[in-house]
Design a protein around this motif. Sequence first.
Motif, PDB file in Angstrom:
ATOM      1  N   SER A 187     -49.694  46.181 -45.188  1.00 24.15           N
ATOM      2  CA  SER A 187     -50.032  47.272 -46.082  1.00 24.15           C
ATOM      3  C   SER A 187     -49.839  46.894 -47.550  1.00 24.15           C
ATOM      4  N   ARG A 188     -49.554  45.610 -47.828  1.00 20.28           N
ATOM      5  CA  ARG A 188     -49.265  45.225 -49.210  1.00 20.28           C
ATOM      6  C   ARG A 188     -50.543  45.152 -50.028  1.00 20.28           C
ATOM      7  N   ALA A 189     -50.441  45.525 -51.315  1.00 17.33           N
ATOM      8  CA  ALA A 189     -51.640  45.625 -52.164  1.00 17.33           C
ATOM      9  C   ALA A 189     -51.961  44.284 -52.818  1.00 17.33           C
ATOM     10  N   LEU A 222     -44.751  32.593 -39.553  1.00 13.80           N
ATOM     11  CA  LEU A 222     -44.756  31.432 -38.656  1.00 13.80           C
ATOM     12  C   LEU A 222     -43.345  30.982 -38.302  1.00 13.80           C
ATOM     13  N   THR A 223     -42.404  31.023 -39.285  1.00 13.96           N
ATOM     14  CA  THR A 223     -41.041  30.565 -38.982  1.00 13.96           C
ATOM     15  C   THR A 223     -40.404  31.460 -37.915  1.00 13.96           C
ATOM     16  N   GLY A 224     -40.448  32.783 -38.156  1.00 16.25           N
ATOM     17  CA  GLY A 224     -39.784  33.705 -37.237  1.00 16.25           C
ATOM     18  C   GLY A 224     -40.446  33.709 -35.868  1.00 16.25           C
ATOM     19  N   GLY A 276     -47.002  38.460 -44.347  1.00 19.66           N
ATOM     20  CA  GLY A 276     -46.475  37.710 -45.496  1.00 19.66           C
ATOM     21  C   GLY A 276     -47.344  36.490 -45.760  1.00 19.66           C
ATOM     22  N   ALA A 277     -46.716  35.388 -46.123  1.00 23.13           N
ATOM     23  CA  ALA A 277     -47.479  34.174 -46.445  1.00 23.13           C
ATOM     24  C   ALA A 277     -48.323  33.704 -45.266  1.00 23.13           C
ATOM     25  N   SER A 278     -47.808  33.875 -44.048  1.00 19.36           N
ATOM     26  CA  SER A 278     -48.477  33.251 -42.894  1.00 19.36           C
ATOM     27  C   SER A 278     -49.858  33.823 -42.596  1.00 19.36           C
ATOM     28  N   GLY A 279     -50.114  35.064 -42.977  1.00 17.48           N
ATOM     29  CA  GLY A 279     -51.453  35.617 -42.788  1.00 17.48           C
ATOM     30  C   GLY A 279     -52.269  35.585 -44.067  1.00 17.48           C
ATOM     31  N   ARG A 280     -51.737  34.954 -45.111  1.00 13.47           N
ATOM     32  CA  ARG A 280     -52.420  34.943 -46.413  1.00 13.47           C
ATOM     33  C   ARG A 280     -52.598  33.526 -46.929  1.00 13.47           C
ATOM     34  N   THR A 281     -52.053  32.567 -46.180  1.00  9.54           N
ATOM     35  CA  THR A 281     -52.109  31.164 -46.577  1.00  9.54           C
ATOM     36  C   THR A 281     -53.541  30.647 -46.520  1.00  9.54           C
ATOM     37  N   GLY A 282     -53.753  29.484 -47.144  1.00  7.75           N
ATOM     38  CA  GLY A 282     -55.042  28.820 -47.023  1.00  7.75           C
ATOM     39  C   GLY A 282     -55.210  28.160 -45.665  1.00  7.75           C
ATOM     40  N   GLY A 283     -54.116  27.968 -44.940  1.00  3.36           N
ATOM     41  CA  GLY A 283     -54.217  27.374 -43.603  1.00  3.36           C
ATOM     42  C   GLY A 283     -54.531  25.891 -43.620  1.00  3.36           C
ATOM     43  N   ILE A 284     -54.142  25.190 -44.687  1.00  4.00           N
ATOM     44  CA  ILE A 284     -54.280  23.732 -44.680  1.00  4.00           C
ATOM     45  C   ILE A 284     -53.036  23.182 -43.978  1.00  4.00           C
ATOM     46  N   VAL A 285     -53.280  22.437 -42.924  1.00  4.14           N
ATOM     47  CA  VAL A 285     -52.177  21.911 -42.112  1.00  4.14           C
ATOM     48  C   VAL A 285     -51.775  20.558 -42.686  1.00  4.14           C
ATOM     49  N   ARG A 334     -37.876  47.179 -41.151  1.00  4.56           N
ATOM     50  CA  ARG A 334     -37.319  46.466 -42.313  1.00  4.56           C
ATOM     51  C   ARG A 334     -35.799  46.413 -42.232  1.00  4.56           C
ATOM     52  N   VAL A 335     -35.255  45.230 -42.335  1.00  3.31           N
ATOM     53  CA  VAL A 335     -33.800  45.062 -42.369  1.00  3.31           C
ATOM     54  C   VAL A 335     -33.331  45.362 -43.789  1.00  3.31           C
ATOM     55  N   THR A 336     -32.343  46.231 -43.898  1.00  3.24           N
ATOM     56  CA  THR A 336     -31.864  46.604 -45.237  1.00  3.24           C
ATOM     57  C   THR A 336     -30.611  45.829 -45.633  1.00  3.24           C
ATOM     58  N   HIS A 382     -46.040  24.453 -48.800  1.00  2.00           N
ATOM     59  CA  HIS A 382     -46.362  23.344 -47.885  1.00  2.00           C
ATOM     60  C   HIS A 382     -45.710  23.690 -46.543  1.00  2.00           C
ATOM     61  N   GLY A 383     -46.092  24.868 -45.991  1.00  2.00           N
ATOM     62  CA  GLY A 383     -45.272  25.368 -44.897  1.00  2.00           C
ATOM     63  C   GLY A 383     -45.982  25.687 -43.604  1.00  2.00           C
ATOM     64  N   VAL A 384     -47.273  25.443 -43.477  1.00  2.00           N
ATOM     65  CA  VAL A 384     -47.950  25.890 -42.254  1.00  2.00           C
ATOM     66  C   VAL A 384     -47.392  25.152 -41.026  1.00  2.00           C
ATOM     67  N   ALA A 385     -47.417  23.833 -41.043  1.00  2.00           N
ATOM     68  CA  ALA A 385     -46.884  23.085 -39.897  1.00  2.00           C
ATOM     69  C   ALA A 385     -45.358  23.019 -39.959  1.00  2.00           C
ATOM     70  N   LEU A 419     -37.554  41.263 -35.913  1.00  2.00           N
ATOM     71  CA  LEU A 419     -37.815  42.465 -36.725  1.00  2.00           C
ATOM     72  C   LEU A 419     -38.710  42.099 -37.896  1.00  2.00           C
ATOM     73  N   GLU A 420     -39.821  42.774 -38.023  1.00  2.00           N
ATOM     74  CA  GLU A 420     -40.752  42.502 -39.121  1.00  2.00           C
ATOM     75  C   GLU A 420     -40.921  43.776 -39.957  1.00  2.00           C
ATOM     76  N   ALA A 421     -40.709  43.653 -41.274  1.00  2.00           N
ATOM     77  CA  ALA A 421     -40.746  44.818 -42.162  1.00  2.00           C
ATOM     78  C   ALA A 421     -42.113  45.498 -42.163  1.00  2.00           C
ATOM     79  N   ASP A 422     -43.166  44.712 -42.106  1.00  2.00           N
ATOM     80  CA  ASP A 422     -44.532  45.250 -42.155  1.00  2.00           C
ATOM     81  C   ASP A 422     -45.147  44.976 -40.778  1.00  2.00           C
TER      82      ASP A 422
HETATM   83  C1  LIG Z   1     -51.917  32.023 -50.790  1.00  2.00           C
HETATM   84  C2  LIG Z   1     -51.081  31.007 -50.046  1.00  2.00           C
HETATM   85  C3  LIG Z   1     -51.654  29.801 -49.682  1.00  2.00           C
HETATM   86  C4  LIG Z   1     -50.897  28.873 -48.992  1.00  2.00           C
HETATM   87  N1  LIG Z   1     -51.536  27.740 -48.556  1.00  2.00           N
HETATM   88  C5  LIG Z   1     -50.863  26.853 -47.780  1.00  2.00           C
HETATM   89  C6  LIG Z   1     -51.549  25.772 -47.199  1.00  2.00           C
HETATM   90  O1  LIG Z   1     -52.774  25.659 -47.326  1.00  2.00           O
HETATM   91  N2  LIG Z   1     -50.840  24.885 -46.467  1.00  2.00           N
HETATM   92  C7  LIG Z   1     -49.484  25.024 -46.262  1.00  2.00           C
HETATM   93  O2  LIG Z   1     -48.870  24.175 -45.583  1.00  2.00           O
HETATM   94  N3  LIG Z   1     -48.813  26.097 -46.764  1.00  2.00           N
HETATM   95  C8  LIG Z   1     -49.476  27.003 -47.494  1.00  2.00           C
HETATM   96  N4  LIG Z   1     -48.834  28.110 -47.956  1.00  2.00           N
HETATM   97  C9  LIG Z   1     -47.422  28.301 -47.571  1.00  2.00           C
HETATM   98  C10 LIG Z   1     -47.276  28.777 -46.121  1.00  2.00           C
HETATM   99  O3  LIG Z   1     -48.218  29.772 -45.852  1.00  2.00           O
HETATM  100  C11 LIG Z   1     -45.853  29.324 -45.937  1.00  2.00           C
HETATM  101  O4  LIG Z   1     -44.924  28.295 -46.244  1.00  2.00           O
HETATM  102  C12 LIG Z   1     -45.568  29.804 -44.509  1.00  2.00           C
HETATM  103  O5  LIG Z   1     -46.566  30.690 -44.070  1.00  2.00           O
HETATM  104  C13 LIG Z   1     -44.190  30.474 -44.506  1.00  2.00           C
HETATM  105  O6  LIG Z   1     -43.994  31.153 -43.290  1.00  2.00           O
HETATM  106  P1  LIG Z   1     -42.700  32.050 -43.132  1.00  2.00           P
HETATM  107  O7  LIG Z   1     -42.724  32.592 -41.777  1.00  2.00           O
HETATM  108  O8  LIG Z   1     -41.487  31.281 -43.527  1.00  2.00           O
HETATM  109  O9  LIG Z   1     -42.861  33.196 -44.231  1.00  2.00           O
HETATM  110  P2  LIG Z   1     -43.782  34.514 -44.211  1.00  2.00           P
HETATM  111  O10 LIG Z   1     -45.045  34.289 -43.494  1.00  2.00           O
HETATM  112  O11 LIG Z   1     -43.848  35.007 -45.614  1.00  2.00           O
HETATM  113  O12 LIG Z   1     -42.945  35.519 -43.328  1.00  2.00           O
HETATM  114  C14 LIG Z   1     -41.804  36.193 -43.789  1.00  2.00           C
HETATM  115  C15 LIG Z   1     -41.846  37.585 -43.194  1.00  2.00           C
HETATM  116  O13 LIG Z   1     -40.601  38.222 -43.414  1.00  2.00           O
HETATM  117  C16 LIG Z   1     -40.850  39.603 -43.538  1.00  2.00           C
HETATM  118  N5  LIG Z   1     -39.708  40.231 -44.175  1.00  2.00           N
HETATM  119  C17 LIG Z   1     -39.292  40.062 -45.452  1.00  2.00           C
HETATM  120  N6  LIG Z   1     -38.195  40.806 -45.681  1.00  2.00           N
HETATM  121  C18 LIG Z   1     -37.904  41.451 -44.520  1.00  2.00           C
HETATM  122  C19 LIG Z   1     -36.903  42.371 -44.140  1.00  2.00           C
HETATM  123  N7  LIG Z   1     -35.962  42.787 -44.999  1.00  2.00           N
HETATM  124  N8  LIG Z   1     -36.906  42.842 -42.869  1.00  2.00           N
HETATM  125  C20 LIG Z   1     -37.845  42.447 -41.968  1.00  2.00           C
HETATM  126  N9  LIG Z   1     -38.842  41.563 -42.307  1.00  2.00           N
HETATM  127  C21 LIG Z   1     -38.858  41.074 -43.558  1.00  2.00           C
HETATM  128  C22 LIG Z   1     -42.118  39.653 -44.375  1.00  2.00           C
HETATM  129  O14 LIG Z   1     -42.789  40.887 -44.260  1.00  2.00           O
HETATM  130  C23 LIG Z   1     -42.911  38.485 -43.815  1.00  2.00           C
HETATM  131  O15 LIG Z   1     -43.825  38.878 -42.814  1.00  2.00           O
HETATM  132  C24 LIG Z   1     -49.538  29.095 -48.673  1.00  2.00           C
HETATM  133  C25 LIG Z   1     -48.957  30.305 -49.039  1.00  2.00           C
HETATM  134  C26 LIG Z   1     -49.716  31.273 -49.708  1.00  2.00           C
HETATM  135  C27 LIG Z   1     -49.095  32.569 -50.064  1.00  2.00           C
END
Ligand SMILES: Cc1cc2nc3c(=O)[nH]c(=O)nc-3n(C[C@H](O)[C@H](O)[C@H](O)COP(=O)(O)OP(=O)(O)OC[C@H]3O[C@@H](n4cnc5c(N)ncnc54)[C@H](O)[C@@H]3O)c2cc1C
Length: 373
Positions: free
Chosen positions: A9-11, A41-43, A68-77, A172-174, A343-346, A60-63
């Motif tokens: 739901s983030r803008a 991806l990490t969780g 977060g980043a994982s559904g908004r990344t460019g997806g370059i592995v 959301r964890v507070t 640099h976090g997809v893989a 537990l996922e806030a949204d």
């Molecule tokens: C635009 C963009 C492009 C990118 N392109 C690349 C790329 O091409 N190649 C690459 O290797 N990496 C890329 N990255 C980086 C990569 O996407 C991230 O490193 C990776 O997705 C991180 O995953 P994550 O699970 O650690 O974090 P996230 O996917 O951000 O997940 C963290 C989650 O925690 C949740 N959260 C936060 N606070 C709370 C709370 N209090 N309670 C419960 N849940 C909470 C959030 O809602 C979120 O869903 C890009 C990132 C962005 C934003």
Amino acid sequence: MSDTRTIGSRAWGAAPWHGGQLRAAESIPSRADVVIVGGGLTGCSAAYHLSRLGIRPVLLEADVVASGASGRTGGIVLEGSAVGPLDRADTCVPGLARLVEREQIECDLRLPGCWEIEHGDGGARRLPWIDEGKPVYITGHVPGGTVEPSLLTLGIANAALRAGSIICEHARVTHIDCRDHLIVELADSQIRTEWVIVAANAWIKALVDGMRTASSLTFACATEVLNKKVVEALGLQEGIPFYTVDLPYLWGRVISEGRVIFGSGLLFDSSKRLEEIGLKTRSFALAIDTLTRRVRALHPALANISFSHAWAGPIAFTEDHMPILTCAPNQRRMLVAGAYSGHGVAMSVRAGELLALAVARNDPLPEWGAFSR
Ligand SMILES: Cc1cc2nc3c(=O)[nH]c(=O)nc-3n(C[C@H](O)[C@H](O)[C@H](O)COP(=O)(O)OP(=O)(O)OC[C@H]3O[C@@H](n4cnc5c(N)ncnc54)[C@H](O)[C@@H]3O)c2cc1C
């Protein structure tokens, strides 16, 4: 999978990814062996690997998962980390490919490698672009490729569910209370647990004291569907993604329906305020405008194109760009991972596996992940 679901739901604008289905739990349990905070991806990888090791975690996922980043990344592995390959994080790409194969995740994973490109005077091959007034050359070809990232994240989440994980969205964890027992607090409930894994990336600082990470939004746009001749004119017909190894930074790739994605730009703010910066703020609009103008100036074939998507996502950094993968200060049973510096997809999928091994088998976490530096 043809269905789409709104990715959160983030803008921050919509990315061109397809989403997928997930059956989240309807209620939050009051006790758990392991609570994972964050459904990126990490969780999801931590949940998946823990479940395969016989532990049933509660994520537990806030949204929603992949919002977060994982559904908004460019997806370059890419292999390794932003500072190169690291001990036990030097075969992240083959590890990801094995997981995708084992769980039959339909996420369009392709591994033709990735180009390193540079502005300047020479390299193995010149791309037909002028970026910020300079020619652009391919100077390296590194292991990696591309993936549809929201399908990957949801695919791992679904595999975790099948293996026994519990996933709660809009949870959301507070606060995490670590005084006597580990208590994970939400707005109107709490969970008592033996272990907590904080996989909240750009939001880690809001939950764990003493973290020296910086959070920012980074920007991307997708062109209208381009025909094959235009993709060829841009030199991108092989489908190999690219990123600059010098500044100004630019990355990009072709996606399956023939759009090209480009990304660049950082907007720093505190992790607590990230969600207040949205499509309607001036700084957000300016960052998108700067990026789309830059893309239109790259090649005459792009001069008059329209953009179907423009969006942002959160990333986290440490000062030396070394990822975090460690225990929270003075709390052996609270583990933290993130700050992959874009640099976090893989890497995040591997980090989730290492976290699971630390909890389930008591494996030591790698020394490079400590955050006391
Ligand atoms: C635009 C963009 C492009 C990118 N392109 C690349 C790329 O091409 N190649 C690459 O290797 N990496 C890329 N990255 C980086 C990569 O996407 C991230 O490193 C990776 O997705 C991180 O995953 P994550 O699970 O650690 O974090 P996230 O996917 O951000 O997940 C963290 C989650 O925690 C949740 N959260 C936060 N606070 C709370 C709370 N209090 N309670 C419960 N849940 C909470 C959030 O809602 C979120 O869903 C890009 C990132 C962005 C934003």
